[in-house]
Design a protein around this motif. Structure first.
Motif, PDB file in Angstrom:
ATOM      1  N   ASP A   1       0.845  -1.209   0.000  1.00 54.11           N
ATOM      2  CA  ASP A   1       0.000   0.000   0.000  1.00 54.11           C
ATOM      3  C   ASP A   1       0.868   1.242   0.000  1.00 54.11           C
ATOM      4  O   ASP A   1       1.798   1.365   0.772  1.00 54.11           O
ATOM      5  CB  ASP A   1      -0.879   0.039   1.252  1.00 54.11           C
ATOM      6  N   THR A   2       0.561   2.175  -0.883  1.00 54.08           N
ATOM      7  CA  THR A   2       1.315   3.417  -0.951  1.00 54.08           C
ATOM      8  C   THR A   2       0.904   4.312   0.204  1.00 54.08           C
ATOM      9  O   THR A   2      -0.274   4.561   0.410  1.00 54.08           O
ATOM     10  CB  THR A   2       1.039   4.122  -2.288  1.00 54.08           C
ATOM     11  N   ALA A   3       1.884   4.836   0.952  1.00 58.83           N
ATOM     12  CA  ALA A   3       1.572   5.642   2.116  1.00 58.83           C
ATOM     13  C   ALA A   3       1.152   7.059   1.718  1.00 58.83           C
ATOM     14  O   ALA A   3       0.134   7.560   2.175  1.00 58.83           O
ATOM     15  CB  ALA A   3       2.770   5.675   3.044  1.00 58.83           C
ATOM     16  N   VAL A   4       1.974   7.705   0.876  1.00 59.84           N
ATOM     17  CA  VAL A   4       1.668   9.041   0.381  1.00 59.84           C
ATOM     18  C   VAL A   4       1.697   8.961  -1.141  1.00 59.84           C
ATOM     19  O   VAL A   4       2.724   8.598  -1.711  1.00 59.84           O
ATOM     20  CB  VAL A   4       2.679  10.093   0.875  1.00 59.84           C
ATOM     21  N   SER A   5       0.588   9.281  -1.764  1.00 52.35           N
ATOM     22  CA  SER A   5       0.514   9.197  -3.223  1.00 52.35           C
ATOM     23  C   SER A   5       0.188  10.559  -3.811  1.00 52.35           C
ATOM     24  O   SER A   5      -0.516  11.364  -3.187  1.00 52.35           O
ATOM     25  CB  SER A   5      -0.529   8.167  -3.656  1.00 52.35           C
ATOM     26  N   GLN A   6       0.738  10.807  -4.988  1.00 56.58           N
ATOM     27  CA  GLN A   6       0.508  12.066  -5.692  1.00 56.58           C
ATOM     28  C   GLN A   6       0.123  11.769  -7.120  1.00 56.58           C
ATOM     29  O   GLN A   6       0.656  10.831  -7.732  1.00 56.58           O
ATOM     30  CB  GLN A   6       1.790  12.907  -5.765  1.00 56.58           C
ATOM     31  N   THR A   7      -0.716  12.629  -7.681  1.00 58.31           N
ATOM     32  CA  THR A   7      -1.023  12.541  -9.105  1.00 58.31           C
ATOM     33  C   THR A   7      -1.135  13.956  -9.678  1.00 58.31           C
ATOM     34  O   THR A   7      -1.634  14.872  -9.003  1.00 58.31           O
ATOM     35  CB  THR A   7      -2.359  11.809  -9.353  1.00 58.31           C
ATOM     36  N   PRO A   8      -0.649  14.153 -10.895  1.00 59.26           N
ATOM     37  CA  PRO A   8       0.041  13.161 -11.717  1.00 59.26           C
ATOM     38  C   PRO A   8       1.525  13.070 -11.350  1.00 59.26           C
ATOM     39  O   PRO A   8       2.026  13.888 -10.592  1.00 59.26           O
ATOM     40  CB  PRO A   8      -0.118  13.751 -13.122  1.00 59.26           C
ATOM     41  N   LYS A   9       2.218  12.122 -11.895  1.00 57.82           N
ATOM     42  CA  LYS A   9       3.660  12.005 -11.662  1.00 57.82           C
ATOM     43  C   LYS A   9       4.419  12.975 -12.562  1.00 57.82           C
ATOM     44  O   LYS A   9       5.468  13.498 -12.178  1.00 57.82           O
ATOM     45  CB  LYS A   9       4.132  10.583 -11.916  1.00 57.82           C
ATOM     46  N   TYR A  10       3.908  13.167 -13.767  1.00 60.91           N
ATOM     47  CA  TYR A  10       4.505  14.116 -14.707  1.00 60.91           C
ATOM     48  C   TYR A  10       3.424  15.070 -15.194  1.00 60.91           C
ATOM     49  O   TYR A  10       2.279  14.668 -15.417  1.00 60.91           O
ATOM     50  CB  TYR A  10       5.104  13.391 -15.921  1.00 60.91           C
ATOM     51  N   LEU A  11       3.819  16.332 -15.368  1.00 60.05           N
ATOM     52  CA  LEU A  11       2.877  17.341 -15.839  1.00 60.05           C
ATOM     53  C   LEU A  11       3.638  18.305 -16.730  1.00 60.05           C
ATOM     54  O   LEU A  11       4.533  19.015 -16.267  1.00 60.05           O
ATOM     55  CB  LEU A  11       2.255  18.066 -14.642  1.00 60.05           C
ATOM     56  N   VAL A  12       3.291  18.312 -18.013  1.00 57.16           N
ATOM     57  CA  VAL A  12       3.899  19.233 -18.971  1.00 57.16           C
ATOM     58  C   VAL A  12       2.795  20.140 -19.473  1.00 57.16           C
ATOM     59  O   VAL A  12       1.754  19.658 -19.942  1.00 57.16           O
ATOM     60  CB  VAL A  12       4.548  18.483 -20.148  1.00 57.16           C
ATOM     61  N   THR A  13       3.012  21.443 -19.389  1.00 54.32           N
ATOM     62  CA  THR A  13       1.948  22.374 -19.724  1.00 54.32           C
ATOM     63  C   THR A  13       2.516  23.677 -20.252  1.00 54.32           C
ATOM     64  O   THR A  13       3.719  23.944 -20.126  1.00 54.32           O
ATOM     65  CB  THR A  13       1.067  22.641 -18.490  1.00 54.32           C
ATOM     66  N   GLN A  14       1.663  24.472 -20.839  1.00 54.98           N
ATOM     67  CA  GLN A  14       2.088  25.756 -21.395  1.00 54.98           C
ATOM     68  C   GLN A  14       2.019  26.848 -20.331  1.00 54.98           C
ATOM     69  O   GLN A  14       1.197  26.791 -19.390  1.00 54.98           O
ATOM     70  CB  GLN A  14       1.161  26.142 -22.562  1.00 54.98           C
ATOM     71  N   MET A  15       2.862  27.828 -20.508  1.00 54.84           N
ATOM     72  CA  MET A  15       2.835  29.023 -19.667  1.00 54.84           C
ATOM     73  C   MET A  15       1.437  29.644 -19.694  1.00 54.84           C
ATOM     74  O   MET A  15       0.797  29.694 -20.743  1.00 54.84           O
ATOM     75  CB  MET A  15       3.841  30.028 -20.253  1.00 54.84           C
ATOM     76  N   GLY A  16       0.971  30.093 -18.549  1.00 56.49           N
ATOM     77  CA  GLY A  16      -0.332  30.744 -18.473  1.00 56.49           C
ATOM     78  C   GLY A  16      -1.480  29.822 -18.114  1.00 56.49           C
ATOM     79  O   GLY A  16      -2.556  30.287 -17.705  1.00 56.49           O
ATOM     80  N   ASN A  17      -1.254  28.513 -18.243  1.00 54.68           N
ATOM     81  CA  ASN A  17      -2.316  27.565 -17.890  1.00 54.68           C
ATOM     82  C   ASN A  17      -2.481  27.455 -16.377  1.00 54.68           C
ATOM     83  O   ASN A  17      -1.617  27.859 -15.595  1.00 54.68           O
ATOM     84  CB  ASN A  17      -1.993  26.184 -18.454  1.00 54.68           C
ATOM     85  N   ASP A  18      -3.635  26.857 -15.991  1.00 56.62           N
ATOM     86  CA  ASP A  18      -3.906  26.549 -14.583  1.00 56.62           C
ATOM     87  C   ASP A  18      -3.891  25.033 -14.427  1.00 56.62           C
ATOM     88  O   ASP A  18      -4.487  24.317 -15.248  1.00 56.62           O
ATOM     89  CB  ASP A  18      -5.293  27.059 -14.164  1.00 56.62           C
TER      90      ASP A  18
END
Lengths: 115, 108
Positions: A1-18
């Motif tokens: 079981d994962t104790a602390v999990s985060q999503t997403p692992k990778y995030l590629v986005t353009q400047m100005g986005n939310d």
């Protein structure tokens, strides 16, 4: 079981986005954190929530807004992303003790790249 | 402002050698933690020291907390390639702050 999990692992986005990053812990801890680790590996705390209340808010642009719907979750929303926001963002949790924050249990990190 | 200075920033040594990494501050901490971070992962706790002068051993790793609770050292005996990683110290009082880390590379 994962104790602390985060999503997403990778995030590629353009400047100005939310964008948002989500974090969940199943350790029963009462405190959760967001850290930013830059390209030089410097790990700096951004926010800390204890029992859903904000207790640490370092000098972070107000484009960053954490939200804790319950003790097991701490999300990070970033508005108007900038190039300098590119980094690895780590979520962590701990059980706050009389001596302070206690052992930090880190998630695997979210690698954010702003183009 | 509390600061934790780690030295050296980078260290590359041959397998089998000994090494010491230092973590220094002008502030007193109620406890100090050492973490190791491997590429692509989050930091993982190695040890917490609480009492001034305390020494803790973890196999070939020896951790010491300074008498005044302002500094700490990590000594590795007979380093192995598996010891390679980023070593972070963190001082804890009413909040936690991290040093900038020591990147250790053990050559086989």
């Amino acid at each position: 079981d994962t104790a602390v999990s985060q999503t997403p692992k990778y995030l590629v986005t353009q400047m100005g986005n939310d964008k948002s990053i989500k974090c969940e812990q199943n350790l029963g801890h009462d405190t959760m954190y967001w850290y930013k680790q830059d390209s030089k590996k410097f790990l700096k705390i951004m926010f800390s929530y204890n029992n859903k209340e904000l207790i640490i808010n370092e000098t972070v642009p107000n484009r960053f807004s954490p939200k804790s719907p319950d003790k097991a979750h701490l999300n990070l929303h970033i508005n108007s992303l900038e190039l300098g926001d590119s980094a690895v963002y780590f979520c962590a949790s701990s059980q706050w003790a009389s001596g302070g924050p206690g052992t930090q249990y880190f998630g695997p990190g979210t690698r954010l790249l702003v183009l | 402002t509390q600061l934790l200075e780690q030295s050296p920033q980078f260290l590359s040594i041959q397998e089998g050698e000994n090494l010491t990494v230092y973590c220094n501050s002008s502030s007193v901490f109620s406890s100090l933690q050492w973490y190791r971070q491997e590429p692509g992962e989050g930091p993982v706790l190695l040890v917490t020291v609480v009492t001034g002068g305390e020494v803790k051993k973890l196999k070939r790793l020896t951790f010491q907390f300074g008498d005044a609770r302002k500094d700490s050292s990590l000594h590795i005996t007979a380093a192995q390639p598996g010891d390679t990683g980023l070593y972070l110290c963190a001082g804890s009082d009413d909040k936690i702050i991290f040093g900038k880390g020591t990147r250790l590379h053990i050559l086989p």
